[in-house]
Design an enzyme around this catalytic site. Structure first.
Site, PDB file in Angstrom:
ATOM      1  N   ARG A  60     -15.369   5.596  24.633  1.00  0.00           N
ATOM      2  CA  ARG A  60     -15.026   5.784  23.221  1.00  0.00           C
ATOM      3  C   ARG A  60     -14.498   7.178  22.934  1.00  0.00           C
ATOM      4  O   ARG A  60     -13.740   7.402  22.004  1.00  0.00           O
ATOM      5  CB  ARG A  60     -16.269   5.558  22.336  1.00  0.00           C
ATOM      6  CG  ARG A  60     -16.487   4.160  21.868  1.00  0.00           C
ATOM      7  CD  ARG A  60     -15.398   3.648  20.973  1.00  0.00           C
ATOM      8  NE  ARG A  60     -15.153   4.477  19.800  1.00  0.00           N
ATOM      9  CZ  ARG A  60     -15.870   4.490  18.705  1.00  0.00           C
ATOM     10  NH1 ARG A  60     -16.897   3.702  18.603  1.00  0.00           N
ATOM     11  NH2 ARG A  60     -15.576   5.272  17.706  1.00  0.00           N
ATOM     12  N   TYR A  89     -19.157  -2.768  -0.032  1.00  0.00           N
ATOM     13  CA  TYR A  89     -18.495  -1.515   0.395  1.00  0.00           C
ATOM     14  C   TYR A  89     -17.361  -1.152  -0.559  1.00  0.00           C
ATOM     15  O   TYR A  89     -17.200   0.015  -0.924  1.00  0.00           O
ATOM     16  CB  TYR A  89     -17.954  -1.633   1.825  1.00  0.00           C
ATOM     17  CG  TYR A  89     -19.058  -1.593   2.859  1.00  0.00           C
ATOM     18  CD1 TYR A  89     -19.756  -0.419   3.113  1.00  0.00           C
ATOM     19  CD2 TYR A  89     -19.413  -2.732   3.569  1.00  0.00           C
ATOM     20  CE1 TYR A  89     -20.786  -0.385   4.039  1.00  0.00           C
ATOM     21  CE2 TYR A  89     -20.442  -2.712   4.502  1.00  0.00           C
ATOM     22  CZ  TYR A  89     -21.122  -1.528   4.729  1.00  0.00           C
ATOM     23  OH  TYR A  89     -22.145  -1.499   5.641  1.00  0.00           O
ATOM     24  N   ASP A 113     -14.725  -4.320  13.640  1.00  0.00           N
ATOM     25  CA  ASP A 113     -15.650  -4.000  12.551  1.00  0.00           C
ATOM     26  C   ASP A 113     -15.327  -4.898  11.374  1.00  0.00           C
ATOM     27  O   ASP A 113     -14.199  -5.402  11.256  1.00  0.00           O
ATOM     28  CB  ASP A 113     -15.554  -2.524  12.141  1.00  0.00           C
ATOM     29  CG  ASP A 113     -16.717  -2.145  11.222  1.00  0.00           C
ATOM     30  OD1 ASP A 113     -17.840  -1.970  11.717  1.00  0.00           O
ATOM     31  OD2 ASP A 113     -16.517  -2.087   9.990  1.00  0.00           O
ATOM     32  N   ARG A 168     -24.906  -6.527  17.215  1.00  0.00           N
ATOM     33  CA  ARG A 168     -24.000  -5.408  17.070  1.00  0.00           C
ATOM     34  C   ARG A 168     -24.504  -4.155  17.777  1.00  0.00           C
ATOM     35  O   ARG A 168     -25.670  -3.846  17.767  1.00  0.00           O
ATOM     36  CB  ARG A 168     -23.888  -5.110  15.575  1.00  0.00           C
ATOM     37  CG  ARG A 168     -23.013  -3.955  15.244  1.00  0.00           C
ATOM     38  CD  ARG A 168     -22.621  -4.062  13.805  1.00  0.00           C
ATOM     39  NE  ARG A 168     -23.440  -3.232  12.947  1.00  0.00           N
ATOM     40  CZ  ARG A 168     -23.176  -1.956  12.715  1.00  0.00           C
ATOM     41  NH1 ARG A 168     -22.169  -1.381  13.324  1.00  0.00           N
ATOM     42  NH2 ARG A 168     -23.913  -1.269  11.913  1.00  0.00           N
TER      43      ARG A 168
HETATM   44  O1  1CP Z   1     -21.441  -4.168  19.383  1.00  0.00           O
HETATM   45  C1  1CP Z   1     -20.481  -3.853  18.690  1.00  0.00           C
HETATM   46  O2  1CP Z   1     -20.111  -2.702  18.560  1.00  0.00           O
HETATM   47  C2  1CP Z   1     -19.737  -5.010  18.088  1.00  0.00           C
HETATM   48  C3  1CP Z   1     -18.737  -4.683  17.075  1.00  0.00           C
HETATM   49  C4  1CP Z   1     -19.199  -4.444  15.649  1.00  0.00           C
HETATM   50  C5  1CP Z   1     -19.664  -5.384  14.733  1.00  0.00           C
HETATM   51  C6  1CP Z   1     -20.060  -6.819  14.991  1.00  0.00           C
HETATM   52  C7  1CP Z   1     -19.045  -3.212  14.941  1.00  0.00           C
HETATM   53  C8  1CP Z   1     -18.577  -1.959  15.543  1.00  0.00           C
HETATM   54  N1  1CP Z   1     -19.348  -3.430  13.634  1.00  0.00           N
HETATM   55  C9  1CP Z   1     -19.750  -4.735  13.476  1.00  0.00           C
HETATM   56  C10 1CP Z   1     -20.143  -5.423  12.240  1.00  0.00           C
HETATM   57  C11 1CP Z   1     -20.534  -4.622  11.074  1.00  0.00           C
HETATM   58  N2  1CP Z   1     -19.992  -3.451  10.616  1.00  0.00           N
HETATM   59  C12 1CP Z   1     -21.513  -5.016  10.129  1.00  0.00           C
HETATM   60  C13 1CP Z   1     -22.246  -6.323  10.184  1.00  0.00           C
HETATM   61  C14 1CP Z   1     -23.406  -6.304  11.093  1.00  0.00           C
HETATM   62  C15 1CP Z   1     -24.515  -5.355  10.763  1.00  0.00           C
HETATM   63  O3  1CP Z   1     -25.116  -5.473   9.684  1.00  0.00           O
HETATM   64  O4  1CP Z   1     -24.818  -4.496  11.604  1.00  0.00           O
HETATM   65  C16 1CP Z   1     -21.596  -4.034   9.136  1.00  0.00           C
HETATM   66  C17 1CP Z   1     -22.515  -4.012   7.931  1.00  0.00           C
HETATM   67  C18 1CP Z   1     -20.637  -3.062   9.450  1.00  0.00           C
HETATM   68  C19 1CP Z   1     -20.322  -1.859   8.660  1.00  0.00           C
HETATM   69  C20 1CP Z   1     -20.498  -0.645   9.478  1.00  0.00           C
HETATM   70  N3  1CP Z   1     -19.563  -0.211  10.361  1.00  0.00           N
HETATM   71  C21 1CP Z   1     -21.625   0.195   9.559  1.00  0.00           C
HETATM   72  C22 1CP Z   1     -22.924   0.044   8.758  1.00  0.00           C
HETATM   73  C23 1CP Z   1     -22.992   1.049   7.664  1.00  0.00           C
HETATM   74  C24 1CP Z   1     -24.025   0.754   6.623  1.00  0.00           C
HETATM   75  O5  1CP Z   1     -23.655   0.341   5.508  1.00  0.00           O
HETATM   76  O6  1CP Z   1     -25.231   0.920   6.939  1.00  0.00           O
HETATM   77  C25 1CP Z   1     -21.331   1.188  10.508  1.00  0.00           C
HETATM   78  C26 1CP Z   1     -22.185   2.339  10.929  1.00  0.00           C
HETATM   79  C27 1CP Z   1     -20.022   0.903  11.006  1.00  0.00           C
HETATM   80  C28 1CP Z   1     -19.280   1.624  12.058  1.00  0.00           C
HETATM   81  C29 1CP Z   1     -19.293   0.923  13.359  1.00  0.00           C
HETATM   82  N4  1CP Z   1     -18.880  -0.376  13.556  1.00  0.00           N
HETATM   83  C30 1CP Z   1     -18.958  -0.685  14.889  1.00  0.00           C
HETATM   84  C31 1CP Z   1     -19.440   0.488  15.570  1.00  0.00           C
HETATM   85  C32 1CP Z   1     -19.623   0.611  17.045  1.00  0.00           C
HETATM   86  C33 1CP Z   1     -19.670   1.474  14.591  1.00  0.00           C
HETATM   87  C34 1CP Z   1     -20.237   2.863  14.808  1.00  0.00           C
HETATM   88  C35 1CP Z   1     -19.268   3.937  14.560  1.00  0.00           C
HETATM   89  C36 1CP Z   1     -18.344   4.186  15.675  1.00  0.00           C
HETATM   90  O7  1CP Z   1     -18.693   3.956  16.828  1.00  0.00           O
HETATM   91  O8  1CP Z   1     -17.269   4.721  15.369  1.00  0.00           O
END
Ligand code: 1CP
Length: 323
Positions: free
Chosen positions: A15, A126, A51, A2
């Protein structure tokens, strides 16, 4: 892994300030964001830009993804009445933009596309905590106080993840990854009793599609055997467990994925190089290893270092065939 994109200037440009949930709904943009790290790094697979909360938002749960924090739920789940808030996902009408993104990518990419979904427990954490948590106290409390409600919640979330993954694979995704990022906060006993059945429902529900199923967790060293037995072809491992130990826990029929510490990529190249070598050595230079980070790319990572990591892994001597 990710967020490879987060380290890239072209990602930040594309973005702009849009919320990720809006970006995901624009297939041409989501496809471009998926392809950027593949172009830059020459990795062997792409992971869909989406996500884990996307299917929940699509069925009407009020979730916002807050910059620098993560998913935040407007009205967290508290008890049995909240189950009614989770209707089944109908991917064709609820998430047509995900299907369209996958279809664009399958045409454009020269590497396989990995589809994904959040595992029931991580989604539930969540919904119950209301956002990212350190102690996971509310989710554990509900699990012990109202196990019937908790199990029903996980079962519904299993249906949601399965419907989402099946639609991604039907549209052309070549593998399915189930992200149970926070399962590692549970004891093996509670994982087995309350979480494994729901995750196994998702993974076994994909069996007929014939694509590799990847089951990922963080801090889940003690759970690896069960995570494999849930119906995984590949188990993701973070840096806390050596790949040699992981292989023993998952058995010879299941591959391991991992497990370079993302923070190691912030060190100078000579230090990173030593870490990459150790991961390859721990995996035994044998088949059944998907080289990866143990968790997501940190945004401050130098893209040049990641490019070198990919080059080094590609240049490593090929694994001998399995006896
Ligand atoms: O490379 C990529 O960006 C791929 C797409 C992707 C994936 C596979 C995103 C985009 N999110 C995820 C999976 C995801 N989302 C997981 C599972 C994998 C992992 O543990 O990292 C989890 C737990 C989330 C939940 C989530 N979404 C978090 C974690 C928060 C926490 O509890 O610590 C966050 C910060 C997000 C936001 C998010 N998702 C993706 C991006 C690029 C972002 C960042 C915010 C943004 O750019 O707006």
């Amino acid at each position: 892994m990710r967020q490879a994109g987060r380290s890239l200037p072209e990602y930040r440009r594309a973005r702009r300030n849009e919320s990720i949930l809006d970006a995901v709904r624009v297939p041409a943009l989501a496809a471009e964001l998926t392809m950027q790290p593949v172009r830059r790094y020459g990795v062997d697979a792409a992971i869909l830009f989406s996500d884990i909360v996307v299917p929940l938002v699509a069925i009407g749960v009020d979730i916002d993804v807050v910059a620098g924090r993560g998913p935040v739920v407007e009205a967290p789940f508290r008890g049995p009445d909240d189950l009614a808030r989770l209707r089944p996902l109908e991917p064709d009408s609820d998430t047509p933009y995900v299907i369209e993104t996958v279809e664009i990518l399958v045409k454009e990419l020269s590497v396989p596309l990995i589809g994904f979904a959040g595992a029931p427990f991580t989604l539930a954490s969540y919904l119950i905590e209301g956002g990212p948590s350190r102690s996971f106290s509310k989710v554990k409390k509900l699990m012990l106080e109202e196990p019937g409600t908790f199990d029903r919640l996980l079962d519904r979330l299993a249906d949601l993840s399965l419907a989402s993954l099946r639609s991604q694979v039907r549209s052309g995704a070549a593998a399915a990854q189930l992200f149970d990022s926070w399962a590692g906060i549970l004891s093996p006993h509670h994982y087995e009793r309350h979480v494994l059945p729901a995750s196994a429902k998702v993974l076994s529900g994909l069996a007929d599609l014939g694509v590799p199923r990847i089951h990922f967790g963080v801090g889940s060293g003690e759970l690896l055997g069960m995570m494999a037995a849930a119906g995984a072809d590949v188990v993701g491992v973070d840096w806390r467990t050596s790949l040699a130990d992981a292989r023993e826990r998952v058995g010879p029929a299941v591959a391991v994925q991992g497990n370079l510490d993302p923070a190691a990529c912030l060190a100078p190249w000579t230090a990173v190089q030593a870490e990459v070598s150790r991961v390859l050595d721990d995996a035994g230079h044998l088949p059944g290893h998907v080289f990866n980070l143990g968790h997501g790319v940190l945004p401050e990572t130098d893209p040049g270092i990641l490019a070198e990591v990919v080059r080094m892994v590609h240049e490593a001597p090929p694994a001998p065939p399995r006896p």
